[in-house]
Design a protein around this motif. Structure first.
Motif, PDB file in Angstrom:
ATOM      1  N   VAL A  48     -45.597 -14.901-159.454  1.00  0.00           N
ATOM      2  CA  VAL A  48     -45.887 -13.992-160.557  1.00  0.00           C
ATOM      3  C   VAL A  48     -45.265 -12.623-160.280  1.00  0.00           C
ATOM      4  O   VAL A  48     -44.664 -12.010-161.168  1.00  0.00           O
ATOM      5  CB  VAL A  48     -47.405 -13.883-160.780  1.00  0.00           C
ATOM      6  CG1 VAL A  48     -47.718 -12.803-161.797  1.00  0.00           C
ATOM      7  CG2 VAL A  48     -47.949 -15.218-161.233  1.00  0.00           C
ATOM      8  N   ALA A  55     -41.625 -12.789-161.003  1.00  0.00           N
ATOM      9  CA  ALA A  55     -41.374 -12.875-162.437  1.00  0.00           C
ATOM     10  C   ALA A  55     -41.602 -11.515-163.088  1.00  0.00           C
ATOM     11  O   ALA A  55     -40.846 -11.109-163.967  1.00  0.00           O
ATOM     12  CB  ALA A  55     -42.297 -13.918-163.058  1.00  0.00           C
ATOM     13  N   ARG A  56     -42.635 -10.812-162.648  1.00  0.00           N
ATOM     14  CA  ARG A  56     -42.874  -9.476-163.196  1.00  0.00           C
ATOM     15  C   ARG A  56     -41.684  -8.570-162.922  1.00  0.00           C
ATOM     16  O   ARG A  56     -41.222  -7.857-163.806  1.00  0.00           O
ATOM     17  CB  ARG A  56     -44.092  -8.863-162.515  1.00  0.00           C
ATOM     18  CG  ARG A  56     -45.391  -9.171-163.203  1.00  0.00           C
ATOM     19  CD  ARG A  56     -46.467  -8.329-162.521  1.00  0.00           C
ATOM     20  NE  ARG A  56     -47.720  -9.049-162.451  1.00  0.00           N
ATOM     21  CZ  ARG A  56     -48.597  -9.046-163.448  1.00  0.00           C
ATOM     22  NH1 ARG A  56     -48.351  -8.379-164.521  1.00  0.00           N
ATOM     23  NH2 ARG A  56     -49.702  -9.733-163.340  1.00  0.00           N
ATOM     24  N   HIS A 105     -42.261 -12.148-166.812  1.00  0.00           N
ATOM     25  CA  HIS A 105     -43.678 -12.485-166.861  1.00  0.00           C
ATOM     26  C   HIS A 105     -44.192 -12.665-168.287  1.00  0.00           C
ATOM     27  O   HIS A 105     -44.811 -13.672-168.620  1.00  0.00           O
ATOM     28  CB  HIS A 105     -44.448 -11.375-166.151  1.00  0.00           C
ATOM     29  CG  HIS A 105     -45.903 -11.649-166.011  1.00  0.00           C
ATOM     30  ND1 HIS A 105     -46.369 -12.739-165.316  1.00  0.00           N
ATOM     31  CD2 HIS A 105     -46.982 -10.996-166.494  1.00  0.00           C
ATOM     32  CE1 HIS A 105     -47.689 -12.732-165.368  1.00  0.00           C
ATOM     33  NE2 HIS A 105     -48.092 -11.685-166.078  1.00  0.00           N
ATOM     34  N   TYR A 164     -46.740 -20.558-166.748  1.00  0.00           N
ATOM     35  CA  TYR A 164     -45.820 -20.876-165.656  1.00  0.00           C
ATOM     36  C   TYR A 164     -45.636 -22.369-165.461  1.00  0.00           C
ATOM     37  O   TYR A 164     -44.724 -22.805-164.773  1.00  0.00           O
ATOM     38  CB  TYR A 164     -46.302 -20.239-164.347  1.00  0.00           C
ATOM     39  CG  TYR A 164     -45.990 -18.777-164.275  1.00  0.00           C
ATOM     40  CD1 TYR A 164     -44.840 -18.343-163.649  1.00  0.00           C
ATOM     41  CD2 TYR A 164     -46.821 -17.846-164.852  1.00  0.00           C
ATOM     42  CE1 TYR A 164     -44.528 -17.001-163.594  1.00  0.00           C
ATOM     43  CE2 TYR A 164     -46.528 -16.509-164.806  1.00  0.00           C
ATOM     44  CZ  TYR A 164     -45.374 -16.082-164.181  1.00  0.00           C
ATOM     45  OH  TYR A 164     -45.051 -14.766-164.135  1.00  0.00           O
TER      46      TYR A 164
END
Ligand SMILES: Nc1ncnc2c1ncn2[C@@H]1O[C@H](COP(=O)(O)OP(=O)(O)OP(=O)(O)O)[C@@H](O)[C@H]1O
Ligand SMILES: [Mg+2]
Lengths: 730, 164
Positions: free
Chosen positions: A573, A576-577, A582, A592
């Protein structure tokens, strides 16, 4: 001294150019070494050219094929050295770099074999390829031996019945015809012997088939995985030259064919050979003369097999290739199905497939002509053989040399014998098929990666992230792409690579990742040449976002964690952020855990890019390479990714390629490339101030084209419009 | 993508270094001009571009034959110097029928050997050049052409067939 192999009209003819301490000579001409003299090298479409100029014009021009290029380049350097020494009046010192005895290129440090020449080793694979399968059979030799013994026993068991027929005839039936009563005890014994032998043969046959099928299945699986593992280790160069369909066919179909050959046909073959030998022994023990007659067709068949075999093997090899062609059409079209449909070319693609199939048919037809003649001929020969045995047998009986029982047993044996012979000749085709398949498998297995792991890899010291690129040249085939790149990237620096499309930016990055090896020069990290460290070891430190983002079939989380399968969810995460993926991931139905299809078709281009950025960030690489990583996202998102990246690129070396120059504002240094060379280096402000290449690129993008440029060259501006229509990749 | 430069009368010269120089009608001189064929295989005589040393198109020539002399001759000469696609006339021998294989061939540029790395390096050109045309890329990246394989002698054809 340089031997060139083309003359001025580009015909193959060799001549010599000789460089002495004083002059340079070719044939009857010679030119004294003067400071004005210069030797320059060009190449185009597989022909290299050396030009000898002085201040006023061209003196001579020599051409050669690309194989001599390394030597020619060396000759050119040698020339420059000699000339400069002449000019300065000092004697020329011989160069003391260890060099390859074949191509005379300097050897990379710590290597004894020249990587350039090793790759050119051209030895054709041996024709006895099937025997090489032994390497895969070896782990199973115990089972194989058991299988063989069972085969032996089973074959022997099937040979018992005809032997029992003999006493049945001579001691029971014929005496009965002559008026003697039937000896029931004897009959019962003989018949139960027949039954017993049949049951015994059945049990043994079952055990044997089972064991050997089990083993061959495992050999096949080993073969397949070994080939695939080896394939994955091969360099991009190999994949660039092969078609997907061809590789699929090799690993899928051909391993399977070998497998079938091993499990069924090889077994049959072994049985047949045993059977024939045993039968022959029995026949000879009963009556050598009759046995001799029985064996007459054998040499003829052997001779036929010999003739046909070669034809068949090449034929099957051809079929395999054609089959690859058919698969290739599929492997081409299916990934490109959107293009096919967009241009409504379904009919054309169907036609291409039909053509490939037609070719397949043609090759098959040609082979079948040979094959269809072969099998019936063997049949005919065996029939004639039986006939001859009948004739000779009757003659022998008439002369009281043998009994009727012996002849009956003989006929029973030889029908088996000839059946086997027939089956065995059929196996020729299967064997050749398997041999052709094996050859194509070993083609892969024998291929050595062109970015080989060194024999004694140096373990990498902890990376700080510095990369030194020294005089790197690179060519794809005969096209020179990079010509003399020198660059020293400091640890933690952010480098922006800019330049026209096709100027070699991605290629340089490929070299840094060691997807390819440099043709000349060297790349070092922490002072170690890339060629002397283990490839996988080094790549662990590189995070790469490619120009064409590729997603594997699987969930988004799996795709992000591709480089680090044991990553925790929190890490995924976070990555991805950082890549600004995200939010859109959360918009997917399962977040996800949403599945992305093959090639990520269900995501937009920009979304795919962001996932691949997250993938690169997750492995926390020392060196981060972004090749047009944000080209497919809108400017705002790009800006957000940029600011996020800003925190992330701290402490790691970043090489970013971008056409949108605003992307590279934060780069410490911008490297401007043009046709394989670095033309400018500096940060944005200094490069703008020099008003060179970068300035032109930048101006073209900021759409200030219609304002008269300070240089005022109208022509220049026209060219700009032509070459950078929208400032982005065409 | 790029706009085609409009046709303007131009003249060609050859400088002391043996390179072509294009003199545009307004008198600007472009040194080191390189002519290239747009369709080197399928239509070699139509569509020739004169490229500057920076590989920008300076002039497009629809048909070489329409060009006045001496420009036509100079371009033809320059093209001949740059093009290297030996045409195979006869396959004399091959080292083996399994690749990699070394072929001894007779070409329009003399006899030579080539190393065929794998069968895939033989490409059919039926769409560009007709049904029998083949292009063979050797290990050094030289491209050999066979214009029509059915027109080769029988031995060559038989050898070739083994690789197709
Ligand atoms: N696998 C390959 N085989 C042969 N030539 C190649 C190969 N890959 C790239 N090239 C050629 O090398 C040259 C440089 O390509 P490269 O991908 O490095 O360009 P680039 O600077 O990254 O361009 P872009 O900005 O469009 O991505 C191009 O002219 C291209 O045609
Ligand atoms: Mg690129």
């Amino acid at each position: 001294m340089l031997e060139i192999d083309l003359d001025s009209s580009l015909a193959f003819r060799s001549s010599l150019i000789v460089l002495t301490a004083r002059d340079i000579r070719c044939g009857d001409c010679s030119w004294p070494l003067t400071p004005e003299l210069s030797l320059t090298h060009h190449d185009h479409a597989g022909v290299g050219m050396l030009e000898l100029d002085d201040a006023t014009g061209r003196l001579a021009c020599w051409r050669y094929t690309m194989g001599r290029n390394p030597v020619a380049l060396r000759f050119e350097r040698e020339f420059t050295r000699q000339r400069d020494h002449m000019a300065s009046g000092q004697p020329a010192l011989p160069a003391v770099v260890a060099s390859c005895p074949i191509c005379q290129l300097p050897l990379p440090p710590d290597e004894e074999e020249c990587p350039n020449c090793a790759r050119e080793l051209h030895t054709p694979p041996s024709t006895w390829t099937l025997l090489r399968l032994w390497r895969f059979a070896k782990p199973y030799q115990g089972q194989l031996l058991a299988g063989f013994l069972l085969t032996l026993a089973a074959t022997a068991a099937t040979l018992v019945p005809p032997y029992l027929i003999m006493p049945l005839m001579d001691e029971v039936l014929i005496p009965y015809q002559n008026g003697k009563p039937i000896d029931t005890g004897k009959v019962a014994m003989l018949l139960s012997g027949l039954l017993g032998a049949a049951c015994f043969a059945w049990a043994l046959g079952w055990a044997r088939t089972y064991i050997l099928a089990l083993v061959s299945e495992r050999i096949g699986a080993d073969l397949r995985t070994t080939t695939y593992e080896h394939l994955l280790k091969l360099s991009l160069e190999y994949f660039g030259a092969k078609r997907t369909g061809d590789l699929l066919a090799r690993i899928g179909t051909e391993t399977d064919r070998i497998n079938v050959f091993l499990s069924l046909h090889l077994l049959d073959f072994a049985t047949d050979v045993l059977m024939i030998i045993m039968t022959a022994v029995i026949l000879f023990s009963i009556n050598p003369w009759l046995a001799m007659v029985t064996l007459v067709p054998l040499p003829i068949i052997a001779w036929m097999i010999h003739i046909v075999r070669d034809k068949l093997r090449t034929g099957f090899e051809q079929i395999d290739r054609v089959w690859s062609e058919v698969t290739s059409v599929l492997a081409d079209t299916i990934p490109g199905i959107r293009v096919v449909k967009a241009f409504a070319q379904e009919a054309r693609e169907a036609q291409r497939f039909r053509d490939a199939n037609k070719h397949n048919l043609e090759v098959n037809d040609r082979l079948n002509r040979v094959w269809s003649l072969f099998a019936p001929t063997v049949g005919l020969l065996t029939e004639i053989g039986v006939l001859v045995v009948w004739i000779f047998g009757i003659w022998l009986i008439a002369h009281d040399s043998i009994t009727v029982g012996v002849l009956t047993a003989f006929l029973a044996y030889i029908s088996r014998f000839y059946n086997r012979l027939d089956a065995m000749s059929r196996i020729v085709s299967v064997t050749q098929k398997a041999a052709a398949g094996a050859k194509r498998i070993f083609d892969i297995l024998d291929h050595v990666s062109s970015v080989p792991d060194p024999a004694k890899p140096i373990s990498l010291p902890p990376l700080k992230g510095g990369i030194q690129i020294d005089n790197v040249h690179f060519r794809y085939g005969n096209r020179a792409i990079l010509r003399g790149i020198d660059l020293d990237i400091r640890p933690g620096e952010m480098i922006g690579l800019v330049g026209h499309s096709g100027s070699g930016k991605s290629t340089l990055v490929n070299l840094i990742c060691r997807f390819y090896d440099v043709s000349e020069g060297g790349i070092r990290v922490e002072g170690v040449d890339l060629r002397s460290v283990a490839v996988a070891d080094y790549r662990k430190h590189i995070g790469l976002v490619l120009q064409e983002p590729f997603l594997f079939f699987g969930t988004i989380a799996e795709n992000i964690a591709y480089g680090k399968p044991d990553a925790t969810r929190a890490e995924i995460v976070a990555a991805a952020r950082a890549a600004h993926a995200h939010e859109f991931i959360l918009r997917q139905p399962f977040g996800y855990d949403s599945l992305v299809g093959e090639r990520g078709q269900s995501l937009s281009g920009g979304e795919r890019q962001r996932i691949s950025i997250a993938r690169a960030l997750l492995i926390d690489p020392k060196i981060l390479i972004l090749d047009e990583a944000t080209s497919a996202v809108d400017t705002e998102t790009e800006f957000e990714i940029q600011s996020a990246l800003n925190n992330l690129i701290r402490g790691r070396t970043t090489i970013a390629i971008a056409h949108r120059l605003s992307t590279l504002r934060r780069a410490d240094r911008l490297i401007v490339m043009d046709r394989g060379r670095i033309v400018e280096i500096g940060n944005h402000d200094t490069l703008m101030a020099t008003e060179g290449h970068y300035w032109r690129l930048y101006m073209a993008q900021s759409k200030q084209l219609d304002e008269p440029s300070p240089l005022g060259a109208e022509e220049d501006i026209e060219e700009e419009i032509i070459n950078h229509p929208a400032g982005t990749k065409a | 993508m790029s706009r085609r430069p409009i046709f303007r009368p131009f003249s060609l010269e050859r400088n002391a270094f043996g390179r072509l120089v294009l003199v545009a009608p307004d008198g600007t001189r472009h040194e080191n001009i390189i002519p290239v064929r747009a369709f080197a295989l399928s239509a070699p005589e139509t569509g020739i571009a004169l490229m500057s040393a920076e590989s920008k198109e300076l002039q497009w020539i629809e048909r070489l034959a329409d060009l006045p002399e001496p420009a036509q001759g100079m371009i033809a000469e320059e093209l001949a110097k740059r093009e290297f696609t030996p045409v195979i006339r006869r396959i004399i021998a091959v080292s083996s029928f399994a690749t990699p294989s070394t072929w001894t061939v007779d070409t329009d540029r003399g006899q030579t050997t080539l190393i065929l790395k794998s069968e895939e390096d033989i490409r059919r050109l039926q769409e560009t050049m007709g049904p029998g045309a083949l292009m063979i890329a050797d290990s050094q990246g030289i491209h050999f052409l066979i214009r029509d394989r059915t027109a080769l002698d029988l031995l060559s054809q038989r050898i070739l067939k083994r690789f197709l």
